[in-house]
Design a protein around this motif. Sequence first.
Motif, PDB file in Angstrom:
ATOM      1  N   VAL A  80       0.834  -1.205   0.000  1.00  0.00           N
ATOM      2  CA  VAL A  80       0.000   0.000   0.000  1.00  0.00           C
ATOM      3  C   VAL A  80       0.868   1.253   0.000  1.00  0.00           C
ATOM      4  O   VAL A  80       0.575   2.244  -0.681  1.00  0.00           O
ATOM      5  N   VAL A  81       1.968   1.230   0.748  1.00  0.00           N
ATOM      6  CA  VAL A  81       2.876   2.372   0.792  1.00  0.00           C
ATOM      7  C   VAL A  81       3.469   2.627  -0.596  1.00  0.00           C
ATOM      8  O   VAL A  81       3.523   3.777  -1.073  1.00  0.00           O
ATOM      9  N   ARG A  82       3.923   1.558  -1.256  1.00  0.00           N
ATOM     10  CA  ARG A  82       4.501   1.719  -2.598  1.00  0.00           C
ATOM     11  C   ARG A  82       3.452   2.227  -3.582  1.00  0.00           C
ATOM     12  O   ARG A  82       3.744   3.084  -4.429  1.00  0.00           O
ATOM     13  N   LEU A  83       2.253   1.689  -3.486  1.00  0.00           N
ATOM     14  CA  LEU A  83       1.190   2.127  -4.385  1.00  0.00           C
ATOM     15  C   LEU A  83       0.855   3.600  -4.162  1.00  0.00           C
ATOM     16  O   LEU A  83       0.660   4.363  -5.123  1.00  0.00           O
ATOM     17  N   VAL A 112       8.277   8.553  -8.754  1.00  0.00           N
ATOM     18  CA  VAL A 112       7.908   7.354  -9.514  1.00  0.00           C
ATOM     19  C   VAL A 112       9.118   6.447  -9.691  1.00  0.00           C
ATOM     20  O   VAL A 112       9.042   5.226  -9.507  1.00  0.00           O
ATOM     21  N   ALA A 113      10.272   7.034 -10.053  1.00  0.00           N
ATOM     22  CA  ALA A 113      11.487   6.246 -10.249  1.00  0.00           C
ATOM     23  C   ALA A 113      11.928   5.572  -8.959  1.00  0.00           C
ATOM     24  O   ALA A 113      12.297   4.378  -8.955  1.00  0.00           O
ATOM     25  N   THR A 114      11.891   6.303  -7.867  1.00  0.00           N
ATOM     26  CA  THR A 114      12.302   5.737  -6.575  1.00  0.00           C
ATOM     27  C   THR A 114      11.389   4.591  -6.169  1.00  0.00           C
ATOM     28  O   THR A 114      11.849   3.538  -5.690  1.00  0.00           O
ATOM     29  N   THR A 115      10.090   4.779  -6.341  1.00  0.00           N
ATOM     30  CA  THR A 115       9.133   3.723  -6.004  1.00  0.00           C
ATOM     31  C   THR A 115       9.388   2.474  -6.830  1.00  0.00           C
ATOM     32  O   THR A 115       9.311   1.343  -6.321  1.00  0.00           O
ATOM     33  N   ALA A 116       9.691   2.659  -8.113  1.00  0.00           N
ATOM     34  CA  ALA A 116       9.974   1.515  -8.977  1.00  0.00           C
ATOM     35  C   ALA A 116      11.201   0.748  -8.478  1.00  0.00           C
ATOM     36  O   ALA A 116      11.200  -0.492  -8.443  1.00  0.00           O
ATOM     37  N   VAL A 118      12.373   0.657  -5.413  1.00  0.00           N
ATOM     38  CA  VAL A 118      12.011  -0.019  -4.156  1.00  0.00           C
ATOM     39  C   VAL A 118      11.191  -1.271  -4.460  1.00  0.00           C
ATOM     40  O   VAL A 118      11.406  -2.329  -3.854  1.00  0.00           O
ATOM     41  N   HIS A 119      10.255  -1.155  -5.391  1.00  0.00           N
ATOM     42  CA  HIS A 119       9.425  -2.309  -5.758  1.00  0.00           C
ATOM     43  C   HIS A 119      10.293  -3.445  -6.310  1.00  0.00           C
ATOM     44  O   HIS A 119      10.107  -4.618  -5.963  1.00  0.00           O
ATOM     45  N   GLY A 120      11.248  -3.085  -7.172  1.00  0.00           N
ATOM     46  CA  GLY A 120      12.155  -4.101  -7.694  1.00  0.00           C
ATOM     47  C   GLY A 120      13.001  -4.721  -6.600  1.00  0.00           C
ATOM     48  O   GLY A 120      13.250  -5.937  -6.594  1.00  0.00           O
ATOM     49  N   ALA A 121      13.449  -3.904  -5.639  1.00  0.00           N
ATOM     50  CA  ALA A 121      14.257  -4.429  -4.530  1.00  0.00           C
ATOM     51  C   ALA A 121      13.453  -5.400  -3.669  1.00  0.00           C
ATOM     52  O   ALA A 121      13.993  -6.408  -3.184  1.00  0.00           O
ATOM     53  N   VAL A 122      12.162  -5.112  -3.488  1.00  0.00           N
ATOM     54  CA  VAL A 122      11.312  -6.014  -2.713  1.00  0.00           C
ATOM     55  C   VAL A 122      11.211  -7.371  -3.399  1.00  0.00           C
ATOM     56  O   VAL A 122      11.331  -8.425  -2.753  1.00  0.00           O
TER      57      VAL A 122
END
Length: 899
Positions: A80-83, A112-116, A118-122
């Motif tokens: 939810v945080v990433r979204l 947007v770039a940072t979230t992407a 982080v999502h990839g790192a997860v």
Amino acid sequence: MSAPGLDRRTWHVRVNAVVVAWLVAAVVVAVVHRWVPGAEWLMTHLLLLGAVGSAILIWSAHFADTLLGRPAPGGQRFMVVRLAAHNAGALGVVAGLSAGHETLTTSGGLLVATTALVHGAVIARQRRGALMARFGALSRYYLAAAGALATGAVLGVLLARPGADAATHAGLYGAHVSVMLLGFVGLTVLGTLVVLWPTMLRTKMVESAPLAAGRALWLLLAGVAVAAAGSLAGLALAVPAGIAVYLTGLGVLVRPMVTVARVSPPRSFAPLSAAAAVAWLAGTAAALGVIVATAPAPADVPDRLGALVAPFAVGFAAQVLLGALSYLAPVMLGGGPSVVRAVNREMDRAAGARVVVTNACLVLFVLPLPSLVRVTTSLLGLAALASFLVLLARAGLERRRAARRRDGDLLATNLPLGPPAQPRRLGGVWGAAAVALAVVLGVAGDPAAAGLGTASAAAGVAATGRTTTVEVRVEGMRFVPDVVEVPAGDELVIELTNTGADVHDLVLASGATTGRLGVGERATLEAGVVGADLEGWCSVAGHRQMGMTLDVVVTGSGVPSERATAGDDAAPGDVADADDQATSGDHAASGDHPAGPADGPAAADLLDLMATPGAGFSAHDAALAPAPGATVHEVTLTVSETTVEVAPGVEQERWTFGGTAPGPTLRGSVGDVFDITLVNDGTIGHSIDFHAGALAPDRPMRTIAPGESLTYRFTATRSGIWMYHCSTMPMSMHIANGMFGAVIVDPPGLAPVDREYVLVQSEVYLGSVGGPADATKIGAEQPDLVVFNGYANQYDHEPLAARVGERVRVWVLDAGPSRGSAFHVVGGQFDTVYTEGAYLLGGPGAAGEPTGGAQVLPLVAAQGGFVELTFPEAGTYPFVSHAMVDAERGAHGVFAVAP
């Protein structure tokens, strides 16, 4: 797998509500796009960055959990945080670019770039220690897609920054498109379809599919990397090479999917929509390579790639998103077997018809068809796409009804999907019929654009049964060739390609027309059997006068001695008089404003400069505010076409910057930066030229098509009052129709005064009532009006105020397009005169009381300056252009000086 405190029954509904909200916003903008600046860009990003981007974050996490057999670090709460972060960034990008706010755009893109990342790192952390079944390797697609999103977002931020030269802009644009579309969206979708495709078809996966997907990933990644790097480096041939590698990888991945489809053909909406989407992906990728490879110069690439927006955004992204969400709706809504079947029935309603309508309308949209046909089919296609939202709402209601009917526990979740509802056998036929009806309605609404309902050009000559086909193209403001020969009695077909830089059409005197063509578009004009010479022209305002004419010359026996004209064989009312056609305005070919006597008398016939304006009249505000304190001036100028009053009771169509003619007055100081965003919300091509900036005109002054925008950034290095105007040809028509304004750059040491006014003089060439300027009068330099600030004698009715002894500064710009100005205040004397960057009288450092004065500020077209004076006593002081015939045409006003 869910975190404490989150209800699994509502989890998918709640998070996917964000996707639905973005979809609704995209649909709303699509419906009202005519009135939304930069609507095409906005629709694309609402769909791709908003809806598709959010859906990818949600469902890539869901499928990664499934493929890897373990929950992601942080669970649903961190998801939810990433979204939320992604949506905040997407909103920042959309709002920042819409408002011209560079800081907001940059912040949103970087978020947007940072979230992407982080999502990839997860997902990368989730892969460590996972069982890594044979499907686990597919999660690498999500890692690659996250990297592509981060890269594409950074490229987008760089692309949004003003000041880049044409080659750099083109390279960034091509790389951004390649990475975001083929990389971020393409890799996510293709990786997911490996598993989702056979599941949609309710059959087993081909054993070789995971292995093929692994091999394909490297080809797909290499293709994206080569295409993006080639764009950045300006290596045009590297882009199609990268696309070829990408398409090879796509073929490797799709082959097992085709094998599955042969065993279990797609019949429900989800797989049909997904299959169509993959086909559009392949087609748009191939077209991307061809466009870049064949572009005459790198700077031409961004404009040419605009043709791929609809095929990719709608054909690929929207269709695959709606197909996947339709299949996954039972997961979102939850429930038992009976609920699942009920939801599936709703999501599969009219499956064949919806798929046929969407794809057929999209094919028609990209073809060079008459504009009204494109409108009717586009609306039908939009309705087919928007039906998903209606069906999703119905599915939610049906879930409640089915839940009440069934016996069992509403908390059951891990239930198999029920069989899809069987679509009607004739669903596709009904869809095709709906598309055909939309085409018929478009043709019926504008038969001339489709070559129907025109006057006969046969002139009594017997038909030979032969057809003469001629290729004609647009070059600048010419048809090439401009003379077409056809044997008497032959049927004539003209294939017209618009290779110019603006919107054009071809109208024959018989009434046959191509309809409006955008840059790069092509149309077929069927003139029918020709027995007499015909004239042809472009009906866009002013283009005929610029030389856009074409002669059809008949050869052979039986040719009448006199040239056929509109009145020879035309049915009454079918064809306009040639003189009226020349001044009918830019809508003549589209059917919006038929030319000729139906338009009524010319506006010039209604002139009464002594008349009083009607109720509600308000003069253009001539008061000039001081320069703002900012050193960077960010301004958005939206081109619009509106009908306004230019003299009491006389209306004219005006093409405007910012809704007014003249456009907004901009003001700053030497050294200030002006960051201008031009948005073309008109119906033909427009541009802008700022005399206050010195820079190569190739890119910032280029003509942009309707719906497009550009950024024009310049530094004001010299003082003065500078003209800005549309530089699209015919330039005289665009300026005369209102496309001009002033930029004031204060001279150093400019002293404060009590009052400042700005007056922009221009000419008005009246055509028909409510129509645009008369191009013939412009060419002959025969204005009907000469005005200050767009309206004849307006400051007679609302005088400019001053007081005795006050120092008043009046800035004057002569916008022309042709006549000069001799600005004079009756009863006043100027003690300061500044023109074209220099003081002719007075100014800083002038010693003692002035002994000399000036009576006139003389200006030729495009020149400007200012004068200063004080009024010695109370009274009414007229101001005029002392070319007295122009003062009598409306270049007149008064100062009302109070004690």
